[in-house]
Design an enzyme around this catalytic site. Structure first.
Site, PDB file in Angstrom:
ATOM      1  CD  GLU A  39      -0.446   4.946   7.843  1.00  0.00           C
ATOM      2  OE1 GLU A  39      -0.435   3.923   8.537  1.00  0.00           O
ATOM      3  OE2 GLU A  39       0.525   5.345   7.195  1.00  0.00           O
ATOM      4  CG  ASN A  67       2.878   1.768   7.423  1.00  0.00           C
ATOM      5  OD1 ASN A  67       2.185   2.469   6.670  1.00  0.00           O
ATOM      6  ND2 ASN A  67       4.048   2.172   7.879  1.00  0.00           N
ATOM      7  CG  HIS A  68       2.595   4.843  10.731  1.00  0.00           C
ATOM      8  ND1 HIS A  68       3.727   4.587  11.460  1.00  0.00           N
ATOM      9  CD2 HIS A  68       3.015   5.369   9.551  1.00  0.00           C
ATOM     10  CE1 HIS A  68       4.801   4.957  10.766  1.00  0.00           C
ATOM     11  NE2 HIS A  68       4.391   5.421   9.603  1.00  0.00           N
ATOM     12  CG  HIS A 150      -1.427   2.345   3.689  1.00  0.00           C
ATOM     13  ND1 HIS A 150      -1.782   3.674   3.645  1.00  0.00           N
ATOM     14  CD2 HIS A 150      -0.332   2.296   4.494  1.00  0.00           C
ATOM     15  CE1 HIS A 150      -0.962   4.384   4.380  1.00  0.00           C
ATOM     16  NE2 HIS A 150      -0.051   3.561   4.900  1.00  0.00           N
ATOM     17  CG  HIS A 175       2.748   3.789   2.540  1.00  0.00           C
ATOM     18  ND1 HIS A 175       2.932   3.936   3.899  1.00  0.00           N
ATOM     19  CD2 HIS A 175       3.915   3.331   2.041  1.00  0.00           C
ATOM     20  CE1 HIS A 175       4.168   3.585   4.209  1.00  0.00           C
ATOM     21  NE2 HIS A 175       4.793   3.221   3.108  1.00  0.00           N
ATOM     22  CG  HIS A 177       2.653  10.678   2.640  1.00  0.00           C
ATOM     23  ND1 HIS A 177       3.010  11.228   3.854  1.00  0.00           N
ATOM     24  CD2 HIS A 177       1.886   9.600   2.954  1.00  0.00           C
ATOM     25  CE1 HIS A 177       2.490  10.520   4.844  1.00  0.00           C
ATOM     26  NE2 HIS A 177       1.805   9.517   4.310  1.00  0.00           N
TER      27      HIS A 177
END
Length: 264
Positions: A39, A67-68, A150, A175, A177
């Protein structure tokens, strides 16, 4: 059966890292199913059809999002036709794309599900109820169930792990990272880790150029974040599942740094 799940691939540096590391992973874990979160693959925001083709050509068998998902507008042109790419299943009904898919293997099919959390993220449909709905709909059809959750909050991710213990082969968080050191097997046989980590710029802040992020924290003024350049790091997790039951038998975190990685 083994599944290698690769953490959020961020920008061109992340794509470079994937290209460098994946051949060695495939040699080390032959016949493993390879899944990646993509994403952030296009300049840190979303994914393009060209990047998806690049990942598939390198051996990635399925791509999860988050979400992206919608940040690259061209996604609307291809997401409905790509049955190896999934976006969070708890986006509202009628949203383009699919929230889960099937991966065929020599020992049985994998039901791959993508979900998005709601804590500190946009309010969408309930991921807990949605995954229950999917599992009821696909009841007894899959030996292996793999979930990419995520989400921002560690508590929400841990809750999902317990929610699916005994019903999923593994639940991985994405998400945030940052790879968490809490990979484990839950009591009913579900492999779990709160966050797999990321693949991309090592010296940025969550993959973004750090001076811009620091400026935002110091001033609270608007600033545009861009993907950092430079050295990469690579985070993933490998799970080993019982071929007969689908239960997780072991998990191992993977963490490589460009300066230390030995190229095949």
């Amino acid at each position: 059966m083994k599944i290698i799940f690769i953490g959020d691939i961020v920008g061109s540096v992340g794509r470079k890292a994937l290209k460098a590391v994946l051949p060695s992973l495939k040699d080390r874990y032959p016949n493993a199913v390879i899944i990646a979160n993509g994403e952030n693959a296009a300049a840190g925001r979303g994914i393009t059809a060209a990047i998806a083709r690049e990942f598939y050509a390198q051996g990635v068998q399925a791509i999860t999002l988050g979400n992206h998902t919608w940040d690259q507008k061209e996604i609307f042109e291809f997401i409905d036709d790509d049955d190896k790419m999934i976006r969070p299943a708890n986006f509202p009904p009628g949203t383009p794309g699919r929230g889960y898919t099937k991966i065929k293997t020599r020992v049985g099919d994998i039901l791959l599900i993508n979900l998005q959390g709601r804590t500190f993220l946009p309010p969408i449909d309930c991921p807990f109820r949605k995954v229950d709905e999917i599992l009821e709909q696909e009841k007894n059809q899959y030996k292996f169930v793999f979930v990419d959750f995520h989400a921002e909050a560690t508590s929400e991710k841990i809750a999902m792990g317990w929610h699916l213990d005994g019903r999923a082969s593994a639940v991985v968080g994405t998400h945030t990272h940052v790879q968490t050191n809490d990979n484990r097997i839950l009591p009913q046989g579900t492999g779990y880790v709160t966050d797999v980590g990321m693949v991309g710029p090592r010296d940025g802040i969550l993959g973004m150029e750090r001076n811009a992020v620091l400026y935002k924290f110091e001033t609270q003024l608007p600033v545009r974040f861009v993907v950092d350049e430079g050295k990469w790091h690579f985070h993933a997790v490998v799970f080993d599942f019982n071929d007969s039951t689908g239960a997780c038998e072991s998990s191992q975190l993977i963490r490589y740094d460009e300066d230390e990685f030995i190229f095949a």
